[in-house]
Scaffold this active site. Structure first.
Site, PDB file in Angstrom:
ATOM      1  N   ARG A 201       0.498  -8.268  13.609  1.00  0.00           N
ATOM      2  CA  ARG A 201      -0.183  -7.330  12.696  1.00  0.00           C
ATOM      3  C   ARG A 201      -0.969  -8.077  11.626  1.00  0.00           C
ATOM      4  O   ARG A 201      -2.062  -7.676  11.255  1.00  0.00           O
ATOM      5  CB  ARG A 201       0.825  -6.376  12.039  1.00  0.00           C
ATOM      6  CG  ARG A 201       1.455  -5.418  13.017  1.00  0.00           C
ATOM      7  CD  ARG A 201       1.706  -4.037  12.421  1.00  0.00           C
ATOM      8  NE  ARG A 201       2.438  -4.049  11.184  1.00  0.00           N
ATOM      9  CZ  ARG A 201       3.769  -4.146  11.075  1.00  0.00           C
ATOM     10  NH1 ARG A 201       4.525  -4.264  12.158  1.00  0.00           N
ATOM     11  NH2 ARG A 201       4.344  -4.115   9.905  1.00  0.00           N
TER      12      ARG A 201
ATOM     13  N   ARG B 215      -9.307   0.661   9.124  1.00  0.00           N
ATOM     14  CA  ARG B 215      -8.828  -0.686   9.453  1.00  0.00           C
ATOM     15  C   ARG B 215      -9.862  -1.465  10.255  1.00  0.00           C
ATOM     16  O   ARG B 215      -9.604  -2.620  10.609  1.00  0.00           O
ATOM     17  CB  ARG B 215      -7.553  -0.570  10.287  1.00  0.00           C
ATOM     18  CG  ARG B 215      -6.262  -0.834   9.502  1.00  0.00           C
ATOM     19  CD  ARG B 215      -5.146  -0.532  10.447  1.00  0.00           C
ATOM     20  NE  ARG B 215      -3.898  -1.180  10.250  1.00  0.00           N
ATOM     21  CZ  ARG B 215      -2.853  -0.611   9.659  1.00  0.00           C
ATOM     22  NH1 ARG B 215      -2.958   0.552   9.074  1.00  0.00           N
ATOM     23  NH2 ARG B 215      -1.696  -1.231   9.649  1.00  0.00           N
TER      24      ARG B 215
ATOM     25  N   ARG C  21      11.786  -5.293   4.706  1.00  0.00           N
ATOM     26  CA  ARG C  21      11.449  -3.882   4.416  1.00  0.00           C
ATOM     27  C   ARG C  21      12.449  -2.911   5.052  1.00  0.00           C
ATOM     28  O   ARG C  21      12.764  -3.003   6.233  1.00  0.00           O
ATOM     29  CB  ARG C  21      10.043  -3.574   4.936  1.00  0.00           C
ATOM     30  CG  ARG C  21       9.691  -2.106   4.807  1.00  0.00           C
ATOM     31  CD  ARG C  21       8.221  -1.851   4.922  1.00  0.00           C
ATOM     32  NE  ARG C  21       7.671  -2.189   6.222  1.00  0.00           N
ATOM     33  CZ  ARG C  21       6.356  -2.184   6.475  1.00  0.00           C
ATOM     34  NH1 ARG C  21       5.494  -1.887   5.535  1.00  0.00           N
ATOM     35  NH2 ARG C  21       5.923  -2.497   7.676  1.00  0.00           N
TER      36      ARG C  21
ATOM     37  N   ARG D  54      11.689  -0.451  10.550  1.00  0.00           N
ATOM     38  CA  ARG D  54      10.715   0.073  11.510  1.00  0.00           C
ATOM     39  C   ARG D  54      10.768  -0.692  12.833  1.00  0.00           C
ATOM     40  O   ARG D  54      10.975  -1.896  12.855  1.00  0.00           O
ATOM     41  CB  ARG D  54       9.311  -0.037  10.909  1.00  0.00           C
ATOM     42  CG  ARG D  54       8.984   1.128  10.002  1.00  0.00           C
ATOM     43  CD  ARG D  54       7.740   0.926   9.218  1.00  0.00           C
ATOM     44  NE  ARG D  54       6.635   0.351   9.978  1.00  0.00           N
ATOM     45  CZ  ARG D  54       5.423   0.174   9.475  1.00  0.00           C
ATOM     46  NH1 ARG D  54       5.156   0.539   8.242  1.00  0.00           N
ATOM     47  NH2 ARG D  54       4.468  -0.357  10.191  1.00  0.00           N
TER      48      ARG D  54
ATOM     49  N   LYS E 189       0.828  -1.221   0.000  1.00  0.00           N
ATOM     50  CA  LYS E 189       0.000   0.000   0.000  1.00  0.00           C
ATOM     51  C   LYS E 189       0.856   1.262   0.000  1.00  0.00           C
ATOM     52  O   LYS E 189       0.634   2.184  -0.780  1.00  0.00           O
ATOM     53  CB  LYS E 189      -0.955   0.011   1.211  1.00  0.00           C
ATOM     54  CG  LYS E 189      -1.889  -1.179   1.281  1.00  0.00           C
ATOM     55  CD  LYS E 189      -2.793  -1.129   2.494  1.00  0.00           C
ATOM     56  CE  LYS E 189      -2.053  -1.187   3.825  1.00  0.00           C
ATOM     57  NZ  LYS E 189      -1.297  -2.437   4.071  1.00  0.00           N
TER      58      LYS E 189
HETATM   59  P1  ADP Z   1       2.245  -1.884   3.241  1.00  0.00           P
HETATM   60  O1  ADP Z   1       2.273  -0.376   3.185  1.00  0.00           O
HETATM   61  O2  ADP Z   1       1.045  -2.470   2.558  1.00  0.00           O
HETATM   62  O3  ADP Z   1       2.446  -2.436   4.617  1.00  0.00           O
HETATM   63  P2  ADP Z   1       4.822  -1.659   1.856  1.00  0.00           P
HETATM   64  O4  ADP Z   1       4.494  -0.762   0.720  1.00  0.00           O
HETATM   65  O5  ADP Z   1       5.558  -1.085   3.007  1.00  0.00           O
HETATM   66  O6  ADP Z   1       3.481  -2.417   2.377  1.00  0.00           O
HETATM   67  O7  ADP Z   1       5.626  -2.903   1.235  1.00  0.00           O
HETATM   68  C1  ADP Z   1       6.128  -3.950   2.067  1.00  0.00           C
HETATM   69  C2  ADP Z   1       7.450  -4.481   1.486  1.00  0.00           C
HETATM   70  O8  ADP Z   1       7.181  -5.171   0.254  1.00  0.00           O
HETATM   71  C3  ADP Z   1       8.473  -3.401   1.152  1.00  0.00           C
HETATM   72  O9  ADP Z   1       9.747  -3.872   1.514  1.00  0.00           O
HETATM   73  C4  ADP Z   1       8.342  -3.213  -0.367  1.00  0.00           C
HETATM   74  O10 ADP Z   1       9.576  -2.810  -0.959  1.00  0.00           O
HETATM   75  C5  ADP Z   1       7.937  -4.614  -0.822  1.00  0.00           C
HETATM   76  N1  ADP Z   1       7.040  -4.619  -1.988  1.00  0.00           N
HETATM   77  C6  ADP Z   1       5.967  -3.805  -2.202  1.00  0.00           C
HETATM   78  N2  ADP Z   1       5.343  -4.111  -3.365  1.00  0.00           N
HETATM   79  C7  ADP Z   1       6.041  -5.172  -3.895  1.00  0.00           C
HETATM   80  C8  ADP Z   1       5.903  -5.953  -5.110  1.00  0.00           C
HETATM   81  N3  ADP Z   1       4.909  -5.737  -5.987  1.00  0.00           N
HETATM   82  N4  ADP Z   1       6.799  -6.934  -5.301  1.00  0.00           N
HETATM   83  C9  ADP Z   1       7.800  -7.178  -4.407  1.00  0.00           C
HETATM   84  N5  ADP Z   1       7.988  -6.483  -3.268  1.00  0.00           N
HETATM   85  C10 ADP Z   1       7.124  -5.480  -3.015  1.00  0.00           C
HETATM   86  P1  AMP Z   2       1.194   0.845   9.149  1.00  0.00           P
HETATM   87  O1  AMP Z   2       2.216   1.912   8.969  1.00  0.00           O
HETATM   88  O2  AMP Z   2      -0.041   1.059   8.313  1.00  0.00           O
HETATM   89  O3  AMP Z   2       1.778  -0.548   8.987  1.00  0.00           O
HETATM   90  O4  AMP Z   2       0.695   0.955  10.665  1.00  0.00           O
HETATM   91  C1  AMP Z   2       1.586   0.775  11.764  1.00  0.00           C
HETATM   92  C2  AMP Z   2       0.794   0.711  13.071  1.00  0.00           C
HETATM   93  O5  AMP Z   2       0.118   1.959  13.299  1.00  0.00           O
HETATM   94  C3  AMP Z   2      -0.310  -0.349  13.139  1.00  0.00           C
HETATM   95  O6  AMP Z   2       0.182  -1.633  13.495  1.00  0.00           O
HETATM   96  C4  AMP Z   2      -1.221   0.247  14.212  1.00  0.00           C
HETATM   97  O7  AMP Z   2      -0.697   0.064  15.502  1.00  0.00           O
HETATM   98  C5  AMP Z   2      -1.149   1.755  13.898  1.00  0.00           C
HETATM   99  N1  AMP Z   2      -2.203   2.133  12.932  1.00  0.00           N
HETATM  100  C6  AMP Z   2      -2.013   2.596  11.658  1.00  0.00           C
HETATM  101  N2  AMP Z   2      -3.188   2.862  11.070  1.00  0.00           N
HETATM  102  C7  AMP Z   2      -4.151   2.553  11.968  1.00  0.00           C
HETATM  103  C8  AMP Z   2      -5.573   2.577  11.939  1.00  0.00           C
HETATM  104  N3  AMP Z   2      -6.258   2.976  10.843  1.00  0.00           N
HETATM  105  N4  AMP Z   2      -6.234   2.190  13.059  1.00  0.00           N
HETATM  106  C9  AMP Z   2      -5.577   1.811  14.152  1.00  0.00           C
HETATM  107  N5  AMP Z   2      -4.256   1.726  14.245  1.00  0.00           N
HETATM  108  C10 AMP Z   2      -3.525   2.099  13.160  1.00  0.00           C
END
Ligand code: ADP
Ligand code: AMP
Length: 217
Positions: free
Chosen positions: A172, A89, A128, A161, A14
């Site tokens: 998560r 969420r 990541r 992170r 995302k």
């Molecule tokens: P989210 O925001 O949904 O938690 P991220 O955008 O942070 O996910 O992506 C999670 C990990 O997957 C990152 O390390 C990113 O570089 C990798 N990633 C994202 N999209 C792809 C894809 N289409 N193919 C391979 N790796 C990906």
């Molecule tokens: P993310 O960056 O989307 O992976 O979110 C990291 C963390 O932030 C999550 O595991 C939750 O603890 C908190 N968080 C992010 N978005 C929300 C949401 N919409 N509702 C509740 N907690 C959230």
């Protein structure tokens, strides 16, 4: 006005996609996780509160999250649409979003669902790395930076992170299936859900997302 809710499990891509779509669609990314992390960095009361939940991989309470989004939506850059990333969420958050957008004379227009198999989610999270400065996201195997530990875009340091420990990642994903996955039916029933194969390359996912968003706009 185009209000887009990007759905998908933790690690589905995302954030990666929202950052790219911001530029190509001209819509701001509103990522609640990023907003909480910004509060943490600035040591605000909201950041302190959020940390206790984030460190465990649990959700921050709905009232707190919705109040933060309300505040963000009132800024002028959100007037023409938004890419929501990581929000809503829970069902109550989705209902609150409907009410918030209604106040602006708007609605959720499309909900692209980036579908990725759960086993792959964990591999995505485990590798990541994020830029401390601009938030650009890398993966040590799937999307590596040109130079280890350094952002291609601005040369800043990459970090993992604090909530990307194995235990928290698993939690998560469990929380996602329990509390967030029910939103898929919530939006499917309204004819807003558009499934995209999230296991394609980053470029392919991006172009599939642009297609479904443009169809809805
Ligand atoms: P989210 O925001 O949904 O938690 P991220 O955008 O942070 O996910 O992506 C999670 C990990 O997957 C990152 O390390 C990113 O570089 C990798 N990633 C994202 N999209 C792809 C894809 N289409 N193919 C391979 N790796 C990906
Ligand atoms: P993310 O960056 O989307 O992976 O979110 C990291 C963390 O932030 C999550 O595991 C939750 O603890 C908190 N968080 C992010 N978005 C929300 C949401 N919409 N509702 C509740 N907690 C959230």
């Amino acid at each position: 006005m185009t209000y887009v809710v990007l759905m998908g499990g933790p690690g589905a891509g995302k954030g990666t996609q929202a950052k790219r779509l911001q530029a190509s669609l001209g819509l701001p990314q509103v990522a609640t996780g990023d907003l909480f992390r910004e509060n943490l960095k600035n040591n605000t009361e909201l950041g302190q509160l959020a940390r206790t939940f984030m460190d465990r991989g649990d959700l921050v309470p709905d009232e707190v999250t919705v109040a933060m989004v309300r505040d963000r939506l009132s800024r002028p850059d959100c007037a023409n649409g938004v890419l929501f990333d990581g929000f809503p969420r829970t069902i109550p958050q989705a209902e609150a979003l409907d009410e918030l957008l209604h106040e602006f004379g708007a609605q959720v227009d499309v909900v692209p669902y980036i579908h990725v198999h759960p086993d792959l989610l964990l591999q995505r999270l485990a590798g990541r790395w994020t830029c401390r400065q601009c938030g650009h996201v890398y993966h040590k195997l799937f999307n590596p930076p040109q130079q280890d530990g350094v952002c291609d875009l601005d040369g800043s340091e990459l970090y993992q992170r604090a909530d990307d420990t194995e235990e928290t990642q698993k939690r998560r994903i469990d929380v996602y299936f329990e509390l967030t996955a029910p939103l898929l039916d919530f939006y499917r029933e309204r004819g807003l859900l558009a499934e995209v194969d999230g296991e394609q390359s980053i470029d392919q996912v991006q172009s599939a997302l642009i297609d479904v968003i443009k169809q809805a706009a």
